[in-house]
Design a protein around this motif. Structure first.
Motif, short mmCIF file in Angstrom:
data_model
loop_
_atom_site.label_atom_id
_atom_site.label_comp_id
_atom_site.label_asym_id
_atom_site.label_seq_id
_atom_site.Cartn_x
_atom_site.Cartn_y
_atom_site.Cartn_z
N SER A 115 69.97 41.31 35.30
CA SER A 115 69.25 40.10 35.71
C SER A 115 68.83 40.19 37.17
O SER A 115 69.49 40.82 37.99
N PHE A 116 67.73 39.52 37.47
CA PHE A 116 67.20 39.40 38.82
C PHE A 116 66.85 37.93 39.03
O PHE A 116 65.98 37.40 38.34
N ALA A 138 63.89 31.14 45.11
CA ALA A 138 62.76 30.29 45.53
C ALA A 138 62.20 29.50 44.36
O ALA A 138 61.76 28.36 44.52
N THR A 139 62.21 30.09 43.16
CA THR A 139 61.68 29.40 41.98
C THR A 139 62.77 29.15 40.93
O THR A 139 62.48 28.65 39.85
N CYS A 140 64.01 29.52 41.26
CA CYS A 140 65.15 29.35 40.32
C CYS A 140 64.90 30.07 39.00
O CYS A 140 65.27 29.60 37.93
N THR A 141 64.23 31.23 39.10
CA THR A 141 63.84 31.98 37.91
C THR A 141 64.68 33.22 37.72
O THR A 141 64.88 34.00 38.67
N ALA A 142 65.13 33.44 36.50
CA ALA A 142 65.84 34.67 36.14
C ALA A 142 64.89 35.59 35.37
O ALA A 142 64.32 35.19 34.35
N TRP A 197 72.91 31.84 34.63
CA TRP A 197 71.76 31.94 33.73
C TRP A 197 72.09 32.68 32.44
O TRP A 197 71.22 33.09 31.72
N GLU A 198 73.38 32.81 32.13
CA GLU A 198 73.80 33.40 30.85
C GLU A 198 74.87 32.52 30.22
O GLU A 198 75.79 32.06 30.88
N THR A 199 74.73 32.29 28.91
CA THR A 199 75.72 31.54 28.16
C THR A 199 75.72 32.10 26.74
O THR A 199 75.34 33.25 26.52
N THR A 200 76.18 31.32 25.77
CA THR A 200 76.16 31.75 24.37
C THR A 200 75.57 30.64 23.50
O THR A 200 75.55 29.47 23.89
#
Length: 308
Positions: free
Chosen positions: A28-29, A33-37, A237-240
């Motif tokens: 992941s990156f 600034a945009t809260c984007t993964a 930014w990761e869950t199940t």
């Protein structure tokens, strides 16, 4: 970009587990600034990869673009010896510009999105009053995915799921034991995407979420954004699927469609328009290609007044 030891430790653990079960390795990156993964997903056997929801840095006050975020992706791909086959978009984003053309020039790969992007092009083609030369058939992309279409990343089988509601053209990518859902779902403590953009529909979003939540509970779910729910200090930014199904504050099991639609509409009425919606969508609906250079050597974006 966040560069925290914990994140790297988690990535290392995930890579070890992925190699054991021949599941995708996901790196992941996160663009604060945009809260984007954004994600690089690859097959640990063939080292074939896809990039999902990349970010072109854009400073709205100055109108300047840069490629720092996407250069980090290039560096990672090259350091791991990966071959990029796909540059995947989950939808035409309203909060950041895609870096897909830059990455394609550097790494190769086909730029792809769901076939319903044509609906977004029609809606926003009218809003921006673009010239007749702008084709509203999705031909700016290298590939348009149909619902249920299966493709591969090396030896990994991938399935495309239409999940409209946030926009008419949202798709999720199921890749091995992982699913990349774009803006459809957020972390369980934050809820779900908004549905008040042109072409959005809260009832449709609910049904799309139910489709995602029918996947196995253990499926890893990778989100396009995190905005830190109240009381939480860190970005995640990761869950199940199981965690979403049982605890999502907007769409957990037991919430009816009518309840969701009422709550979603009430919440959306309080939300501000995304800061980058106008530059982002007019670029993203063109597969990330920036406007042509005009006779003075400059590019220009259109800003419709009193419209959104």
């Amino acid at each position: 970009m966040l560069d925290q030891p914990l994140e790297h430790a988690c990535d290392s653990i995930a890579e070890t587990r992925a190699r054991r079960r021949n599941a995708p390795i996901v790196r992941s990156f996160f663009d604060e600034a945009t809260c984007t993964a954004s994600y690089v997903v690859h097959d640990p056997v063939t080292l074939t990869a896809a990039v999902i929801d990349s970010v072109l840095d854009f400073d709205a006050p100055s109108g300047r673009t840069s490629t720092a975020s996407s250069e980090a992706i290039v560096a990672y791909v090259e350091s791991e010896g990966l071959t990029v086959e796909w540059l995947l978009e989950t939808h035409a984003h309203a909060d950041h510009l895609t870096a897909a053309p830059f990455l394609q020039a550097k790494l190769g790969g086909k730029i792809a999105i769901g076939r319903a992007i044509t609906a977004v092009q029609k809606i926003f083609g009218d809003i921006f009053n673009v010239e007749h030369e702008f084709k509203r058939d999705g031909s700016q992309f290298d590939h348009l995915f149909d619902d249920g279409e299966v493709f591969s990343i090396g030896g990994l089988l991938c399935t495309v799921l239409n999940v409209p509601g946030h926009t008419p053209a949202d798709v999720a990518y199921v890749i091995g034991d992982a699913v990349f859902c774009g803006d459809t779902l957020f972390m369980p403590d934050y809820g779900t995407a908004r549905a008040d953009f042109p072409g959005g529909d809260a009832g449709q979003l609910y049904r799309s979420i139910r489709r995602l939540l029918s996947l196995p509970d253990e499926t890893r779910l990778f989100l396009c954004h995190d905005y830190k729910a109240p009381g939480r200090d860190n970005y995640v930014w990761e869950t199940t699927i199981g965690a979403e199904r049982m605890t999502n504050v907007h769409a957990r099991e037991g919430v009816t469609e009518n309840e969701f639609v009422a709550a979603r509409k009430a919440r959306d009425a309080t939300l501000a328009v995304p800061k980058l919606i106008l530059p982002a969508i007019q670029v993203n609906m063109c597969a990330g290609v920036l406007p042509c250079v005009e006779d003075n050597g400059r590019r220009y974006l259109r800003i419709p007044l009193d419209t959104i």
